[in-house]
Motif scaffolding. Sequence first.
Motif, PDB file in Angstrom:
ATOM      1  N   VAL A  27       0.770  -1.186   0.003  1.00  0.00           N
ATOM      2  CA  VAL A  27      -0.107  -0.052   0.028  1.00  0.00           C
ATOM      3  C   VAL A  27       0.840   1.315   0.039  1.00  0.00           C
ATOM      4  O   VAL A  27       1.649   1.589   0.892  1.00  0.00           O
ATOM      5  CB  VAL A  27      -0.895  -0.026   1.214  1.00  0.00           C
ATOM      6  CG1 VAL A  27      -1.835   1.086   1.220  1.00  0.00           C
ATOM      7  CG2 VAL A  27      -1.576  -1.251   1.446  1.00  0.00           C
ATOM      8  N   ARG A  28       0.729   2.170  -1.327  1.00  0.00           N
ATOM      9  CA  ARG A  28       1.333   3.163  -1.237  1.00  0.00           C
ATOM     10  C   ARG A  28       0.408   4.460  -1.430  1.00  0.00           C
ATOM     11  O   ARG A  28      -0.376   4.406  -2.430  1.00  0.00           O
ATOM     12  CB  ARG A  28       2.664   3.122  -2.010  1.00  0.00           C
ATOM     13  CG  ARG A  28       3.810   2.257  -1.936  1.00  0.00           C
ATOM     14  CD  ARG A  28       4.731   2.124  -3.183  1.00  0.00           C
ATOM     15  NE  ARG A  28       4.124   1.875  -4.176  1.00  0.00           N
ATOM     16  CZ  ARG A  28       5.009   2.184  -5.413  1.00  0.00           C
ATOM     17  NH1 ARG A  28       5.980   3.423  -5.258  1.00  0.00           N
ATOM     18  NH2 ARG A  28       4.537   2.186  -6.607  1.00  0.00           N
ATOM     19  N   VAL A  29       0.583   5.540  -0.601  1.00  0.00           N
ATOM     20  CA  VAL A  29      -0.347   6.596  -0.664  1.00  0.00           C
ATOM     21  C   VAL A  29       0.524   7.842  -0.519  1.00  0.00           C
ATOM     22  O   VAL A  29       1.441   8.388   0.474  1.00  0.00           O
ATOM     23  CB  VAL A  29      -1.100   6.458   0.675  1.00  0.00           C
ATOM     24  CG1 VAL A  29      -2.294   7.614   0.545  1.00  0.00           C
ATOM     25  CG2 VAL A  29      -2.054   5.314   0.150  1.00  0.00           C
ATOM     26  N   LEU A  30       0.010   8.791  -1.292  1.00  0.00           N
ATOM     27  CA  LEU A  30       0.308  10.236  -1.256  1.00  0.00           C
ATOM     28  C   LEU A  30      -0.796  10.913  -0.610  1.00  0.00           C
ATOM     29  O   LEU A  30      -1.881  11.136  -1.116  1.00  0.00           O
ATOM     30  CB  LEU A  30       0.904  10.869  -2.495  1.00  0.00           C
ATOM     31  CG  LEU A  30       1.261  12.300  -2.504  1.00  0.00           C
ATOM     32  CD1 LEU A  30       2.553  12.413  -2.006  1.00  0.00           C
ATOM     33  CD2 LEU A  30       1.356  12.965  -3.788  1.00  0.00           C
ATOM     34  N   LEU A  31      -0.633  11.221   0.633  1.00  0.00           N
ATOM     35  CA  LEU A  31      -1.636  12.160   1.426  1.00  0.00           C
ATOM     36  C   LEU A  31      -1.224  13.626   1.174  1.00  0.00           C
ATOM     37  O   LEU A  31      -0.334  14.322   1.523  1.00  0.00           O
ATOM     38  CB  LEU A  31      -1.587  11.813   2.905  1.00  0.00           C
ATOM     39  CG  LEU A  31      -2.574  12.262   3.652  1.00  0.00           C
ATOM     40  CD1 LEU A  31      -3.945  12.182   3.325  1.00  0.00           C
ATOM     41  CD2 LEU A  31      -2.379  11.954   5.276  1.00  0.00           C
ATOM     42  N   THR A  32      -2.210  14.312   0.555  1.00  0.00           N
ATOM     43  CA  THR A  32      -1.930  15.765   0.153  1.00  0.00           C
ATOM     44  C   THR A  32      -3.457  16.457   0.643  1.00  0.00           C
ATOM     45  O   THR A  32      -4.302  16.035   0.914  1.00  0.00           O
ATOM     46  CB  THR A  32      -1.641  15.774  -1.100  1.00  0.00           C
ATOM     47  OG1 THR A  32      -1.169  17.216  -1.300  1.00  0.00           O
ATOM     48  CG2 THR A  32      -2.623  15.345  -2.200  1.00  0.00           C
TER      49      THR A  32
END
Length: 227
Positions: free
Chosen positions: A147-152
């Motif tokens: 699981v790879r997420v960019l939280l912006t």
Amino acid sequence: MVAVDGPSGSGKSSVCRAAADRLRTAYLDTGAMYRAATWSCLQAGVDLTDGAAVAAHVRSVPLVMGTDPHAATTAVGDVDVTEAVRSAEVTAAVSAVASVPAVRADLVLRQRALIDAACAVPAPGRRPGVVVEGRDITTVVAPQAPVRVLLTAREDVRLARRARQDLGSADSGAVAAVRDAVVQRDLVDSRTTDFLVAADGVVTLDSSDLDFEGTVVALLGIVEHVA
Ligand code: C5P
């Protein structure tokens, strides 16, 4: 394992800690490691413009990270620096330390060792795994994470959040006071690590129009979808 990157004020720390708690895994704040390394350099009077001296000093810093989401402590040896690393002085200096390639190589290895440990030998009552947050987790530290997420979030939202968190208000004066620590730091950091745009295969989670609970639920939804 869940890898989360994002700019400052995106809510990464609180959201990732809550997600780790609900998943019953460990939690690792890699920003706190760069901050503790910086705190130690400042204590030792290391010249921060001398990359070789910074890297040599950081190599000797015994970082001890608490990875329980309820006790995400940071220590240098037996000195607890959890609060000290949040000071304005450390925040203003951390980008310089984090921009030294040998410092990054050192801390990336330590981060991978902590991730491996959390996945192999969970703490009592925890499941194997870890939610890791930073700037280069999805791309450098653990590009293989399932699981790879960019939280912006939009800049105005991030500024208001940081002002509320640090100064208890999001009026125009408070927003102006935190602008450097958010916008300027992100600009400088983005020359070292590319966390403003999602890398291939990384899911973007925009929390601009979500509250805290909504963001945690959305992150857990991404985890569930992948698992
Ligand atoms: O997330 P936080 O604001 O605590 O991070 C502090 C600093 O550590 C960032 O401004 C950045 O310079 C550095 N950092 C980094 N790579 C990471 C995490 C943080 O360079 N994975």
